[in-house]
Design a protein around this motif. Structure first.
Motif, PDB file in Angstrom:
ATOM      1  N   HIS A  82       0.842  -1.203   0.000  1.00  0.00           N
ATOM      2  CA  HIS A  82       0.000   0.000   0.000  1.00  0.00           C
ATOM      3  C   HIS A  82       0.878   1.254   0.000  1.00  0.00           C
ATOM      4  CE1 HIS A  82      -3.476   2.488   0.768  1.00  0.00           C
ATOM      5  NE2 HIS A  82      -2.822   3.049   1.781  1.00  0.00           N
ATOM      6  N   LEU A  85       2.493   1.615  -3.404  1.00  0.00           N
ATOM      7  CA  LEU A  85       1.516   2.092  -4.370  1.00  0.00           C
ATOM      8  C   LEU A  85       1.302   3.596  -4.241  1.00  0.00           C
ATOM      9  CD1 LEU A  85      -0.607   1.545  -6.558  1.00  0.00           C
ATOM     10  CD2 LEU A  85      -2.227   1.012  -4.734  1.00  0.00           C
ATOM     11  N   ASN A  86       1.203   4.087  -3.005  1.00  0.00           N
ATOM     12  CA  ASN A  86       1.034   5.531  -2.790  1.00  0.00           C
ATOM     13  C   ASN A  86       2.243   6.313  -3.294  1.00  0.00           C
ATOM     14  OD1 ASN A  86      -1.542   5.472  -1.710  1.00  0.00           O
ATOM     15  ND2 ASN A  86      -0.804   5.225   0.384  1.00  0.00           N
ATOM     16  N   GLN A  87       3.442   5.785  -3.059  1.00  0.00           N
ATOM     17  CA  GLN A  87       4.645   6.454  -3.555  1.00  0.00           C
ATOM     18  C   GLN A  87       4.657   6.506  -5.079  1.00  0.00           C
ATOM     19  OE1 GLN A  87       7.880   4.260  -1.847  1.00  0.00           O
ATOM     20  NE2 GLN A  87       7.664   5.208   0.179  1.00  0.00           N
ATOM     21  N   ARG A  89       2.045   6.402  -7.062  1.00  0.00           N
ATOM     22  CA  ARG A  89       1.006   7.346  -7.498  1.00  0.00           C
ATOM     23  C   ARG A  89       1.500   8.783  -7.407  1.00  0.00           C
ATOM     24  NH1 ARG A  89      -4.276   4.706  -4.558  1.00  0.00           N
ATOM     25  NH2 ARG A  89      -4.748   3.192  -6.196  1.00  0.00           N
ATOM     26  N   ASN A  90       2.198   9.087  -6.320  1.00  0.00           N
ATOM     27  CA  ASN A  90       2.728  10.439  -6.160  1.00  0.00           C
ATOM     28  C   ASN A  90       3.757  10.767  -7.241  1.00  0.00           C
ATOM     29  OD1 ASN A  90       1.129  10.944  -3.921  1.00  0.00           O
ATOM     30  ND2 ASN A  90       2.698  10.281  -2.474  1.00  0.00           N
ATOM     31  N   ARG A  91       4.614   9.820  -7.574  1.00  0.00           N
ATOM     32  CA  ARG A  91       5.599  10.032  -8.634  1.00  0.00           C
ATOM     33  C   ARG A  91       4.917  10.206  -9.977  1.00  0.00           C
ATOM     34  NH1 ARG A  91       9.931   5.444  -8.379  1.00  0.00           N
ATOM     35  NH2 ARG A  91      10.640   6.539 -10.235  1.00  0.00           N
ATOM     36  N   LEU A  92       3.872   9.432 -10.218  1.00  0.00           N
ATOM     37  CA  LEU A  92       3.141   9.529 -11.476  1.00  0.00           C
ATOM     38  C   LEU A  92       2.477  10.896 -11.594  1.00  0.00           C
ATOM     39  CD1 LEU A  92       2.202   8.163 -14.053  1.00  0.00           C
ATOM     40  CD2 LEU A  92       0.285   7.193 -12.765  1.00  0.00           C
ATOM     41  N   ARG A  93       1.944  11.414 -10.515  1.00  0.00           N
ATOM     42  CA  ARG A  93       1.310  12.739 -10.538  1.00  0.00           C
ATOM     43  C   ARG A  93       2.317  13.823 -10.917  1.00  0.00           C
ATOM     44  NH1 ARG A  93      -1.314  11.290  -5.326  1.00  0.00           N
ATOM     45  NH2 ARG A  93      -3.273  10.328  -5.969  1.00  0.00           N
ATOM     46  N   GLU A  96       2.571  13.637 -14.639  1.00  0.00           N
ATOM     47  CA  GLU A  96       1.332  14.064 -15.297  1.00  0.00           C
ATOM     48  C   GLU A  96       1.186  15.576 -15.278  1.00  0.00           C
ATOM     49  OE1 GLU A  96      -1.621  11.877 -13.152  1.00  0.00           O
ATOM     50  OE2 GLU A  96      -1.542  10.169 -14.524  1.00  0.00           O
TER      51      GLU A  96
END
Length: 98
Positions: A82, A85-87, A89-93, A96
């Motif tokens: 978990h 996954l949060n890390q 997501r933050n990198r992907l943002r 983006e």
């Protein structure tokens, strides 16, 4: 570590109506870390919620030590995944928003 951050095992056993051998077994499995000072055994106050969860699994749900060990390791792994996954997501943002 300060003594106000520790709780004596005997007091916990009385409070939760459990046998000291249960805590010894948890320690043997590496599920609960104990400290010894002046021939008294203690756990950290911040680990009380862990102890309560282990008591619930064993006494209320009647799960044996091997099962508790497996459940605990699986829950730890889920938490690690978990966090990962949060890390990600933050990198992907970051990418983006560029």
């Amino acid at each position: 570590m300060e003594n106000d951050q520790l709780v004596e095992i005997q007091i916990l056993c009385t409070h939760y109506s459990i046998e000291p051998s249960f805590i010894d077994t948890l320690s043997e499995y590496g599920l609960l870390e104990m400290m010894t000072r002046d021939e008294h055994r203690f756990i950290e106050k911040k680990r009380l919620s862990d102890l309560e969860r282990l008591i619930h699994l064993h006494y209320d749900l009647e799960i044996n030590m091997e099962g508790i060990d497996t459940i605990t390791h699986l829950l730890d792994r889920v938490n690690e995944l978990h966090n990962e996954l949060n890390q990600l997501r933050n990198r992907l943002r970051l990418y983006e928003n560029s």
